[in-house]
Design an enzyme around this catalytic site. Structure first.
Site, PDB file in Angstrom:
ATOM      1  N   HIS A  87     -10.592 -67.765  17.185  1.00 22.36           N
ATOM      2  CA  HIS A  87     -11.009 -67.534  18.589  1.00 22.36           C
ATOM      3  C   HIS A  87     -12.166 -66.536  18.651  1.00 22.36           C
ATOM      4  CE1 HIS A  87      -7.838 -69.818  20.397  1.00 22.36           C
ATOM      5  NE2 HIS A  87      -6.862 -68.964  20.139  1.00 22.36           N
TER       6      HIS A  87
ATOM      7  N   VAL B 167     -15.133 -79.687  19.932  1.00 16.89           N
ATOM      8  CA  VAL B 167     -15.369 -80.008  18.526  1.00 16.89           C
ATOM      9  C   VAL B 167     -15.062 -81.493  18.351  1.00 16.89           C
ATOM     10  CG1 VAL B 167     -14.584 -79.609  16.159  1.00 16.89           C
ATOM     11  CG2 VAL B 167     -14.824 -77.675  17.737  1.00 16.89           C
TER      12      VAL B 167
ATOM     13  N   GLY C  65      -0.461 -62.561  18.918  1.00 13.61           N
ATOM     14  CA  GLY C  65      -1.822 -62.057  18.724  1.00 13.61           C
ATOM     15  C   GLY C  65      -2.723 -62.471  19.862  1.00 13.61           C
TER      16      GLY C  65
ATOM     17  N   GLU D  10      -6.423 -66.238  15.277  1.00  9.31           N
ATOM     18  CA  GLU D  10      -7.081 -65.356  16.249  1.00  9.31           C
ATOM     19  C   GLU D  10      -8.536 -65.070  15.844  1.00  9.31           C
ATOM     20  OE1 GLU D  10      -5.841 -64.784  19.121  1.00  9.31           O
ATOM     21  OE2 GLU D  10      -3.844 -65.548  18.673  1.00  9.31           O
TER      22      GLU D  10
ATOM     23  N   ASP E 274       3.411 -71.252  10.271  1.00  5.09           N
ATOM     24  CA  ASP E 274       2.385 -70.829   9.306  1.00  5.09           C
ATOM     25  C   ASP E 274       2.339 -71.729   8.072  1.00  5.09           C
ATOM     26  OD1 ASP E 274       1.476 -68.777  10.864  1.00  5.09           O
ATOM     27  OD2 ASP E 274       2.119 -67.147   9.525  1.00  5.09           O
TER      28      ASP E 274
HETATM   29 ZN   LIG Z   1      -4.855 -69.173  20.207  1.00  3.72          ZN
END
Ligand SMILES: [Zn+2]
Length: 407
Positions: free
Chosen positions: A225, A246, A179, A222, A283
Protein backbone atom coordinates in the site's frame (compact mmCIF):
# COMPACT_ATOMS: atom_id res chain seq x y z
CA UNK A 1 -17.52 4.04 -6.85
CA UNK A 2 -18.98 3.24 -3.48
CA UNK A 3 -18.25 5.81 -0.84
CA UNK A 4 -16.71 5.32 2.55
CA UNK A 5 -18.33 2.93 4.90
CA UNK A 6 -20.12 4.55 7.83
CA UNK A 7 -20.03 8.04 6.30
CA UNK A 8 -20.19 10.71 8.96
CA UNK A 9 -18.48 8.61 11.58
CA UNK A 10 -14.95 8.97 10.28
CA UNK A 11 -14.41 12.19 12.14
CA UNK A 12 -14.79 10.24 15.36
CA UNK A 13 -11.87 8.51 16.95
CA UNK A 14 -10.65 5.77 14.64
CA UNK A 15 -10.33 3.45 17.61
CA UNK A 16 -14.10 3.45 17.95
CA UNK A 17 -14.51 2.77 14.27
CA UNK A 18 -12.04 -0.08 14.25
CA UNK A 19 -13.68 -1.74 17.19
CA UNK A 20 -16.92 -1.81 15.19
CA UNK A 21 -15.82 -2.47 11.65
CA UNK A 22 -13.26 -5.26 11.99
CA UNK A 23 -11.39 -4.30 8.83
CA UNK A 24 -8.18 -6.36 9.30
CA UNK A 25 -6.04 -3.97 7.21
CA UNK A 26 -6.57 -0.31 8.12
CA UNK A 27 -5.10 1.27 4.99
CA UNK A 28 -8.39 2.12 3.27
CA UNK A 29 -10.13 3.39 6.40
CA UNK A 30 -7.24 5.66 7.21
CA UNK A 31 -7.16 6.91 3.63
CA UNK A 32 -10.80 7.91 3.97
CA UNK A 33 -10.08 9.58 7.28
CA UNK A 34 -7.14 11.52 5.86
CA UNK A 35 -9.09 12.44 2.72
CA UNK A 36 -11.64 14.15 4.94
CA UNK A 37 -9.05 15.94 6.99
CA UNK A 38 -6.77 16.86 4.07
CA UNK A 39 -8.93 16.98 0.92
CA UNK A 40 -6.19 18.77 -1.03
CA UNK A 41 -3.80 15.85 -0.49
CA UNK A 42 -6.40 13.33 -1.56
CA UNK A 43 -7.01 15.24 -4.77
CA UNK A 44 -3.34 15.33 -5.70
CA UNK A 45 -2.78 11.65 -5.07
CA UNK A 46 -5.49 10.61 -7.53
CA UNK A 47 -3.22 11.60 -10.38
CA UNK A 48 -0.57 9.06 -9.46
CA UNK A 49 -0.82 6.33 -12.05
CA UNK A 50 1.07 3.55 -13.73
CA UNK A 51 2.10 5.81 -16.58
CA UNK A 52 5.42 7.10 -15.44
CA UNK A 53 8.13 6.47 -18.05
CA UNK A 54 10.26 3.79 -16.46
CA UNK A 55 13.99 4.06 -16.73
CA UNK A 56 16.18 1.05 -17.19
CA UNK A 57 17.33 0.77 -13.65
CA UNK A 58 19.13 -1.40 -11.22
CA UNK A 59 17.82 -2.74 -7.98
CA UNK A 60 16.41 -0.21 -5.53
CA UNK A 61 17.13 -0.68 -1.85
CA UNK A 62 14.77 1.16 0.48
CA UNK A 63 16.17 2.18 3.88
CA UNK A 64 13.84 1.24 6.72
CA UNK A 65 13.70 2.66 10.21
CA UNK A 66 11.61 0.73 12.74
CA UNK A 67 10.11 2.75 15.59
CA UNK A 68 9.11 0.40 18.39
CA UNK A 69 6.45 2.20 20.46
CA UNK A 70 5.61 -0.14 23.32
CA UNK A 71 3.34 -0.14 26.31
CA UNK A 72 4.35 -3.49 27.78
CA UNK A 73 7.82 -5.01 27.84
CA UNK A 74 6.48 -7.80 25.63
CA UNK A 75 5.66 -5.24 22.93
CA UNK A 76 9.26 -3.99 23.07
CA UNK A 77 10.18 -6.58 20.48
CA UNK A 78 13.70 -7.88 20.01
CA UNK A 79 16.15 -6.86 17.34
CA UNK A 80 15.99 -10.47 16.16
CA UNK A 81 12.24 -10.16 15.58
CA UNK A 82 12.78 -6.95 13.63
CA UNK A 83 15.49 -8.56 11.51
CA UNK A 84 13.18 -11.51 10.80
CA UNK A 85 10.76 -9.06 9.20
CA UNK A 86 13.45 -7.63 6.95
CA UNK A 87 14.28 -11.14 5.74
CA UNK A 88 10.63 -11.70 4.75
CA UNK A 89 10.36 -8.34 2.97
CA UNK A 90 13.47 -9.07 0.94
CA UNK A 91 12.49 -12.61 0.05
CA UNK A 92 8.93 -11.72 -0.96
CA UNK A 93 9.74 -8.59 -2.98
CA UNK A 94 12.48 -10.50 -4.86
CA UNK A 95 10.26 -13.59 -5.45
CA UNK A 96 12.71 -15.64 -3.41
CA UNK A 97 10.06 -16.86 -0.96
CA UNK A 98 10.06 -20.58 -0.34
CA UNK A 99 6.32 -21.15 -0.99
CA UNK A 100 6.14 -20.27 -4.70
CA UNK A 101 4.96 -23.84 -5.27
CA UNK A 102 1.57 -23.10 -3.67
CA UNK A 103 0.67 -20.71 -6.49
CA UNK A 104 -1.91 -22.36 -8.78
CA UNK A 105 -0.43 -23.27 -12.15
CA UNK A 106 -2.70 -20.77 -13.94
CA UNK A 107 -0.92 -17.97 -12.05
CA UNK A 108 2.63 -19.35 -12.14
CA UNK A 109 3.43 -17.12 -15.13
CA UNK A 110 2.43 -14.06 -13.09
CA UNK A 111 5.18 -14.11 -10.46
CA UNK A 112 7.26 -10.92 -10.43
CA UNK A 113 10.62 -10.15 -8.92
CA UNK A 114 9.89 -6.50 -8.11
CA UNK A 115 13.61 -5.64 -7.91
CA UNK A 116 13.00 -3.85 -4.64
CA UNK A 117 14.99 -4.63 -1.50
CA UNK A 118 15.02 -3.23 2.02
CA UNK A 119 17.73 -2.55 4.58
CA UNK A 120 17.55 -1.57 8.22
CA UNK A 121 19.01 1.93 8.04
CA UNK A 122 22.71 1.99 8.82
CA UNK A 123 22.80 5.74 9.14
CA UNK A 124 20.33 8.26 10.46
CA UNK A 125 19.24 11.46 8.66
CA UNK A 126 22.11 13.38 10.25
CA UNK A 127 24.65 10.91 8.85
CA UNK A 128 25.41 9.16 12.13
CA UNK A 129 25.74 5.41 12.11
CA UNK A 130 22.63 3.61 13.33
CA UNK A 131 20.97 0.22 13.64
CA UNK A 132 17.75 1.63 12.17
CA UNK A 133 15.66 1.01 15.29
CA UNK A 134 14.22 3.49 17.80
CA UNK A 135 12.43 2.56 21.03
CA UNK A 136 9.97 4.63 23.03
CA UNK A 137 7.61 3.63 25.83
CA UNK A 138 4.06 4.97 25.78
CA UNK A 139 1.18 5.18 28.24
CA UNK A 140 -1.46 5.17 25.52
CA UNK A 141 -3.60 2.13 24.69
CA UNK A 142 -3.75 1.04 21.04
CA UNK A 143 -1.55 3.95 20.01
CA UNK A 144 -1.00 2.32 16.62
CA UNK A 145 -4.58 3.23 15.69
CA UNK A 146 -3.98 6.89 16.46
CA UNK A 147 -1.88 9.45 14.64
CA UNK A 148 -0.30 10.13 18.04
CA UNK A 149 2.05 7.24 17.28
CA UNK A 150 3.86 9.50 14.79
CA UNK A 151 4.90 12.12 17.33
CA UNK A 152 7.30 11.91 20.25
CA UNK A 153 5.47 14.84 21.83
CA UNK A 154 2.27 12.77 21.82
CA UNK A 155 3.87 9.71 23.42
CA UNK A 156 4.82 8.11 20.08
CA UNK A 157 7.97 8.43 17.98
CA UNK A 158 8.97 11.02 15.39
CA UNK A 159 9.51 9.93 11.79
CA UNK A 160 12.91 10.07 10.20
CA UNK A 161 12.87 12.18 7.02
CA UNK A 162 10.03 10.33 5.23
CA UNK A 163 11.33 11.31 1.80
CA UNK A 164 14.47 9.26 2.36
CA UNK A 165 13.33 6.52 4.75
CA UNK A 166 10.45 4.09 4.98
CA UNK A 167 9.24 4.64 8.55
CA UNK A 168 7.62 1.61 10.16
CA UNK A 169 6.00 2.11 13.55
CA UNK A 170 5.51 -1.13 15.49
CA UNK A 171 2.73 -0.38 17.96
CA UNK A 172 -0.34 -2.01 19.49
CA UNK A 173 -3.40 -1.78 17.23
CA UNK A 174 -5.93 -3.61 19.38
CA UNK A 175 -7.89 -6.64 18.29
CA UNK A 176 -9.32 -5.80 14.86
CA UNK A 177 -6.48 -4.39 12.82
CA UNK A 178 -3.10 -5.93 12.05
CA UNK A 179 -1.55 -3.02 10.14
CA UNK A 180 -2.07 0.13 8.14
CA UNK A 181 -0.12 2.26 5.66
CA UNK A 182 -0.25 5.61 3.91
CA UNK A 183 -0.64 5.71 0.15
CA UNK A 184 1.84 8.09 -1.56
CA UNK A 185 1.05 11.76 -1.06
CA UNK A 186 -2.08 11.24 1.03
CA UNK A 187 -0.92 12.23 4.52
CA UNK A 188 1.21 14.93 6.14
CA UNK A 189 4.86 13.93 5.85
CA UNK A 190 5.46 13.31 9.58
CA UNK A 191 2.71 10.66 9.44
CA UNK A 192 3.90 8.99 6.23
CA UNK A 193 4.75 5.30 6.50
CA UNK A 194 3.51 1.99 7.83
CA UNK A 195 2.16 0.91 11.23
CA UNK A 196 2.18 -2.77 12.25
CA UNK A 197 1.00 -4.42 15.44
CA UNK A 198 4.01 -6.09 17.18
CA UNK A 199 2.19 -9.44 17.16
CA UNK A 200 2.24 -9.48 13.36
CA UNK A 201 5.71 -8.06 12.73
CA UNK A 202 8.35 -10.57 11.63
CA UNK A 203 8.32 -14.28 12.32
CA UNK A 204 9.97 -14.78 15.71
CA UNK A 205 9.39 -13.64 19.30
CA UNK A 206 5.96 -12.12 19.83
CA UNK A 207 4.96 -13.00 16.25
CA UNK A 208 5.57 -16.70 16.63
CA UNK A 209 2.21 -17.24 18.36
CA UNK A 210 0.16 -15.23 15.86
CA UNK A 211 -0.89 -17.81 13.30
CA UNK A 212 -2.28 -17.46 10.70
CA UNK A 213 -0.55 -14.06 10.48
CA UNK A 214 2.79 -15.14 11.89
CA UNK A 215 5.01 -15.12 8.80
CA UNK A 216 5.64 -11.39 8.33
CA UNK A 217 3.32 -10.88 5.39
CA UNK A 218 1.20 -8.21 7.07
CA UNK A 219 4.18 -5.92 6.56
CA UNK A 220 4.70 -7.13 2.97
CA UNK A 221 1.05 -6.20 2.30
CA UNK A 222 1.18 -2.81 4.05
CA UNK A 223 4.44 -1.83 2.30
CA UNK A 224 2.57 -2.67 -0.91
CA UNK A 225 0.00 0.00 0.00
CA UNK A 226 2.80 2.42 0.93
CA UNK A 227 4.11 1.89 -2.62
CA UNK A 228 0.60 2.53 -4.03
CA UNK A 229 -0.83 -0.96 -4.50
CA UNK A 230 -4.54 -1.35 -3.76
CA UNK A 231 -6.46 -4.38 -2.64
CA UNK A 232 -7.38 -6.51 -5.66
CA UNK A 233 -11.05 -5.62 -5.04
CA UNK A 234 -10.29 -1.90 -5.04
CA UNK A 235 -10.52 0.58 -2.22
CA UNK A 236 -13.78 -0.43 -0.57
CA UNK A 237 -15.69 -3.54 0.47
CA UNK A 238 -14.87 -6.57 -1.68
CA UNK A 239 -17.36 -6.65 -4.53
CA UNK A 240 -17.17 -6.81 -8.31
CA UNK A 241 -17.51 -3.00 -8.67
CA UNK A 242 -13.97 -2.23 -7.58
CA UNK A 243 -10.59 -2.73 -9.17
CA UNK A 244 -6.93 -2.19 -8.25
CA UNK A 245 -5.88 -0.49 -11.51
CA UNK A 246 -3.58 -3.42 -12.25
CA UNK A 247 -4.34 -5.37 -15.42
CA UNK A 248 -3.08 -8.83 -14.47
CA UNK A 249 -4.74 -9.20 -11.05
CA UNK A 250 -8.25 -10.57 -11.70
CA UNK A 251 -11.28 -8.77 -10.24
CA UNK A 252 -12.59 -10.32 -7.06
CA UNK A 253 -15.32 -10.01 -4.48
CA UNK A 254 -13.51 -12.00 -1.79
CA UNK A 255 -10.75 -10.92 0.59
CA UNK A 256 -10.01 -14.50 1.74
CA UNK A 257 -9.62 -13.26 5.31
CA UNK A 258 -8.29 -16.13 7.44
CA UNK A 259 -8.62 -18.55 4.56
CA UNK A 260 -6.22 -20.67 2.59
CA UNK A 261 -8.11 -22.26 -0.27
CA UNK A 262 -6.89 -25.63 -1.48
CA UNK A 263 -8.76 -25.50 -4.76
CA UNK A 264 -9.22 -22.83 -7.44
CA UNK A 265 -11.70 -20.13 -6.51
CA UNK A 266 -13.68 -17.89 -8.84
CA UNK A 267 -15.64 -14.67 -8.31
CA UNK A 268 -16.64 -11.87 -10.68
CA UNK A 269 -16.43 -14.30 -13.60
CA UNK A 270 -12.74 -15.13 -13.25
CA UNK A 271 -10.35 -17.14 -11.09
CA UNK A 272 -9.16 -15.36 -7.95
CA UNK A 273 -5.45 -14.91 -7.30
CA UNK A 274 -5.79 -15.39 -3.54
CA UNK A 275 -2.04 -16.10 -3.35
CA UNK A 276 -1.40 -12.41 -4.09
CA UNK A 277 0.12 -10.44 -1.21
CA UNK A 278 -2.61 -7.80 -1.46
CA UNK A 279 -5.31 -10.24 -0.30
CA UNK A 280 -6.06 -11.05 3.37
CA UNK A 281 -5.29 -14.75 2.93
CA UNK A 282 -3.32 -16.55 5.68
CA UNK A 283 0.36 -15.64 5.62
CA UNK A 284 1.34 -19.18 4.63
CA UNK A 285 -0.79 -18.90 1.50
CA UNK A 286 0.47 -15.56 0.21
CA UNK A 287 3.24 -15.90 -2.34
CA UNK A 288 3.29 -13.41 -5.22
CA UNK A 289 3.25 -9.98 -6.72
CA UNK A 290 2.43 -9.80 -10.44
CA UNK A 291 4.28 -8.09 -13.31
CA UNK A 292 1.47 -5.50 -13.39
CA UNK A 293 1.93 -4.75 -9.71
CA UNK A 294 5.67 -4.50 -10.26
CA UNK A 295 5.05 -1.79 -12.88
CA UNK A 296 2.97 0.14 -10.38
CA UNK A 297 5.55 -0.31 -7.59
CA UNK A 298 8.34 0.86 -9.88
CA UNK A 299 6.23 3.78 -11.10
CA UNK A 300 5.86 4.88 -7.48
CA UNK A 301 9.60 4.69 -6.95
CA UNK A 302 10.20 6.69 -10.14
CA UNK A 303 7.48 9.19 -9.27
CA UNK A 304 6.04 10.17 -5.89
CA UNK A 305 8.55 8.17 -3.85
CA UNK A 306 11.56 8.69 -6.14
CA UNK A 307 13.64 10.25 -3.39
CA UNK A 308 13.84 6.93 -1.53
CA UNK A 309 16.21 5.64 -4.20
CA UNK A 310 18.58 8.53 -3.52
CA UNK A 311 18.76 7.99 0.20
CA UNK A 312 22.09 7.12 1.73
CA UNK A 313 20.28 5.38 4.60
CA UNK A 314 21.62 1.97 3.59
CA UNK A 315 25.23 3.11 3.25
CA UNK A 316 27.66 2.95 6.11
CA UNK A 317 28.25 6.33 7.70
CA UNK A 318 31.37 8.38 7.21
CA UNK A 319 31.18 8.56 3.43
CA UNK A 320 29.61 12.00 3.27
CA UNK A 321 26.56 13.74 4.52
CA UNK A 322 23.18 13.10 3.01
CA UNK A 323 22.22 14.29 0.54
CA UNK A 324 25.34 14.50 -1.58
CA UNK A 325 23.73 16.05 -4.62
CA UNK A 326 20.17 16.49 -5.78
CA UNK A 327 17.78 17.24 -2.94
CA UNK A 328 14.64 18.51 -4.62
CA UNK A 329 12.86 19.97 -7.60
CA UNK A 330 10.11 22.54 -7.73
CA UNK A 331 7.74 23.32 -10.58
CA UNK A 332 5.69 26.50 -10.25
CA UNK A 333 2.88 26.92 -10.97
CA UNK A 334 1.56 23.41 -11.34
CA UNK A 335 -0.84 23.01 -13.13
CA UNK A 336 0.73 25.51 -15.47
CA UNK A 337 -0.97 27.80 -18.02
CA UNK A 338 2.04 27.66 -20.38
CA UNK A 339 4.89 29.35 -18.54
CA UNK A 340 6.54 27.72 -15.59
CA UNK A 341 9.60 27.99 -13.42
CA UNK A 342 11.83 25.01 -12.63
CA UNK A 343 14.18 25.03 -9.72
CA UNK A 344 16.59 22.20 -9.07
CA UNK A 345 18.03 22.15 -5.56
CA UNK A 346 21.32 20.35 -5.28
CA UNK A 347 25.06 20.76 -5.24
CA UNK A 348 26.08 24.34 -5.92
CA UNK A 349 27.90 24.97 -9.20
CA UNK A 350 26.81 21.75 -10.89
CA UNK A 351 24.15 21.96 -13.61
CA UNK A 352 20.99 19.86 -13.54
CA UNK A 353 19.85 17.94 -16.62
CA UNK A 354 16.11 18.06 -17.19
CA UNK A 355 14.29 15.69 -19.54
CA UNK A 356 10.64 16.32 -20.29
CA UNK A 357 8.37 13.39 -21.20
CA UNK A 358 4.73 13.16 -22.15
CA UNK A 359 2.39 10.78 -20.34
CA UNK A 360 3.27 8.01 -22.80
CA UNK A 361 6.94 8.28 -21.90
CA UNK A 362 8.10 9.99 -25.11
CA UNK A 363 11.07 12.30 -24.61
CA UNK A 364 10.09 15.76 -25.83
CA UNK A 365 12.81 18.11 -24.70
CA UNK A 366 16.02 18.33 -22.70
CA UNK A 367 17.24 21.33 -20.71
CA UNK A 368 20.50 22.01 -18.92
CA UNK A 369 19.94 24.44 -16.03
CA UNK A 370 22.00 25.81 -13.15
CA UNK A 371 21.28 24.48 -9.67
CA UNK A 372 19.60 26.50 -6.93
CA UNK A 373 18.12 29.25 -9.06
CA UNK A 374 14.75 29.71 -10.71
CA UNK A 375 14.70 28.76 -14.40
CA UNK A 376 11.72 30.20 -16.29
CA UNK A 377 10.57 28.12 -19.26
CA UNK A 378 7.92 28.78 -21.87
CA UNK A 379 6.13 25.58 -22.84
CA UNK A 380 6.37 25.14 -26.65
CA UNK A 381 3.10 25.69 -28.46
CA UNK A 382 3.33 22.12 -29.82
CA UNK A 383 2.59 20.76 -26.32
CA UNK A 384 -1.09 19.83 -25.91
CA UNK A 385 -2.87 20.21 -22.59
CA UNK A 386 -2.26 17.21 -20.40
CA UNK A 387 0.10 15.43 -18.05
CA UNK A 388 3.88 15.57 -18.45
CA UNK A 389 6.87 14.41 -16.47
CA UNK A 390 10.18 16.03 -15.88
CA UNK A 391 13.14 13.87 -14.92
CA UNK A 392 15.90 15.81 -13.20
CA UNK A 393 19.41 14.50 -12.77
CA UNK A 394 22.42 15.91 -10.97
CA UNK A 395 25.54 14.09 -9.87
CA UNK A 396 23.93 10.66 -10.17
CA UNK A 397 20.81 11.68 -8.22
CA UNK A 398 17.51 11.51 -10.06
CA UNK A 399 14.13 12.97 -9.18
CA UNK A 400 11.00 12.81 -11.31
CA UNK A 401 8.02 15.11 -11.03
CA UNK A 402 4.68 15.21 -12.76
CA UNK A 403 3.29 18.48 -14.07
CA UNK A 404 0.13 19.40 -15.83
CA UNK A 405 -0.39 21.83 -18.70
CA UNK A 406 -3.74 23.61 -18.82
CA UNK A 407 -3.66 26.64 -21.13
ZN1 LIG B 1 -4.58 -3.72 2.90
Amino acid sequence: MKRAILPGLLSLLPIWLFSQASPHCGADLFREMYAREYPELAQGSEHISNNFPLQTRTLITIPVVVHVVYQTEQQNISQEQIESQLLVLNADYRAENDNLNIIPSVFQNLIADTEIEFCLASRDPEGHSSIGITRNQTDKDNIGLSTDVHYLAKDGADAWDPLHYLNIWVADMGENVVGRASFPGTVPLPEDGVVIDPRYFGTTGLASGSAPYNLGRTTVHEVGHYLNLYHPWGSDFPDCDGDDEVADTPQTSESYLQECPSTLQATCGSLDMYTNYMYYTDDACLAQFTPGQKLRLQATLSGPRSELSMSLGCESSGTGNMPTSLVGVSIEPNPSPGELVFECRGREGVNCQLAIFDAMGRLLQELDIPANQPYPWVVPTSFADGVYWVRVEQGGGVIARKWVLIR
